[in-house]
Design a protein around this motif. Structure first.
Motif, short mmCIF file in Angstrom:
data_model
loop_
_atom_site.label_atom_id
_atom_site.label_comp_id
_atom_site.label_asym_id
_atom_site.label_seq_id
_atom_site.Cartn_x
_atom_site.Cartn_y
_atom_site.Cartn_z
N UNK A 1 -9.80 -14.90 2.68
CA UNK A 1 -9.56 -14.03 3.84
C UNK A 1 -8.53 -12.97 3.46
N UNK A 2 -8.86 -11.71 3.71
CA UNK A 2 -7.96 -10.59 3.39
C UNK A 2 -7.46 -10.01 4.70
N UNK A 3 -6.13 -9.93 4.83
CA UNK A 3 -5.51 -9.42 6.05
C UNK A 3 -4.73 -8.16 5.72
N UNK A 4 -4.79 -7.19 6.65
CA UNK A 4 -4.05 -5.94 6.47
C UNK A 4 -3.06 -5.78 7.61
N UNK A 5 -1.79 -5.71 7.27
CA UNK A 5 -0.75 -5.36 8.21
C UNK A 5 -0.23 -3.99 7.78
N UNK B 1 0.83 -3.26 3.98
CA UNK B 1 0.59 -4.23 2.91
C UNK B 1 -0.62 -5.11 3.23
N UNK B 2 -1.17 -5.69 2.15
CA UNK B 2 -2.31 -6.58 2.25
C UNK B 2 -1.87 -7.98 1.85
N UNK B 3 -2.40 -8.98 2.53
CA UNK B 3 -2.12 -10.36 2.16
C UNK B 3 -3.45 -11.11 2.03
N UNK C 1 -8.24 -12.78 -6.24
CA UNK C 1 -8.48 -11.77 -5.21
C UNK C 1 -7.27 -10.87 -5.04
N UNK C 2 -6.08 -11.45 -5.04
CA UNK C 2 -4.86 -10.65 -4.91
C UNK C 2 -4.71 -9.69 -6.09
N UNK D 1 0.86 -1.18 0.00
CA UNK D 1 0.00 0.00 0.00
C UNK D 1 0.90 1.24 0.00
N UNK D 2 0.88 2.04 -1.08
CA UNK D 2 1.74 3.23 -1.13
C UNK D 2 1.22 4.33 -0.21
#
Length: 176
Positions: free
Chosen positions: A42-46, A49-51, A67-68, A11-12
């Motif tokens: 399942x979408x995870x946000x750290x 960045x997204x995984x 999805x990615x 994510x910029x």
């Protein structure tokens, strides 16, 4: 195993991502995009960045890479945007833009007025090069396909609307 799905989406700066259940909203300098994803993913946000992970492998592994890619397109769309170029070839063929209407003269007895979808803008250079740009690559691609359908390139003289850089296989005409 998905090679694309394993990669993280960076994510910029200036882009905000909000995840609620299976709905993801991405906001950036060009606007915002919202999409609802399949419940098997399942979408995870750290931090920045997204995984993407799949909940169970039975039937949902095909959605992992998709999805990615969709998430990546959303992030790039709101930060940089997308564009596609169409070339018009033919004597007397030309295009012009009036607000949100693309006017095309393609050898028919009447001009064709194509109303651009919301979120898509058009620029015309030299009356024969049309550049469509916007945030959503699906909308831009569909608009390009719709415009190309008005006069697809024909194989004998090469006249018609083509994508930039597209090679049209030419046929030999009738021999005498």
């Amino acid at each position: 195993m998905s090679r694309i799905g394993k990669k993280v989406v960076v994510i910029p700066d200036g882009v905000q991502v909000t995840i609620e259940d299976q709905t993801v909203t991405v906001k950036g300098k060009l606007g915002s995009l919202t999409r609802e994803f399949h419940p098997g993913v399942q979408i995870n946000q750290e931090e920045n960045h997204l995984s993407v992970a799949i909940k169970n492998r039975e039937g949902n592994s095909a959605l992992w890479g998709l999805t990615r890619s969709l998430l990546s397109n959303m992030v790039v769309g709101v930060s940089k945007g997308f564009s596609r170029v169409l070339e018009i070839q033919g004597v007397g063929y030309r295009a012009a833009v009036n607000d949100t209407v693309l006017q095309l003269n393609l050898g028919y007895s009447h001009p064709i007025d194509y109303a651009l979808p919301s979120g898509v803008t058009a620029q015309v250079e030299k009356n024969v090069v049309v550049t469509l740009s916007g945030m959503d690559p699906e909308t831009i691609g569909q608009a390009c396909a719709d415009i190309r359908r008005f006069r697809p390139p024909e194989p004998y003289k090469g006249k018609g609307i083509r994508n930039a850089g597209e090679y049209i296989l030419r046929k030999v005409g009738k021999k005498k």
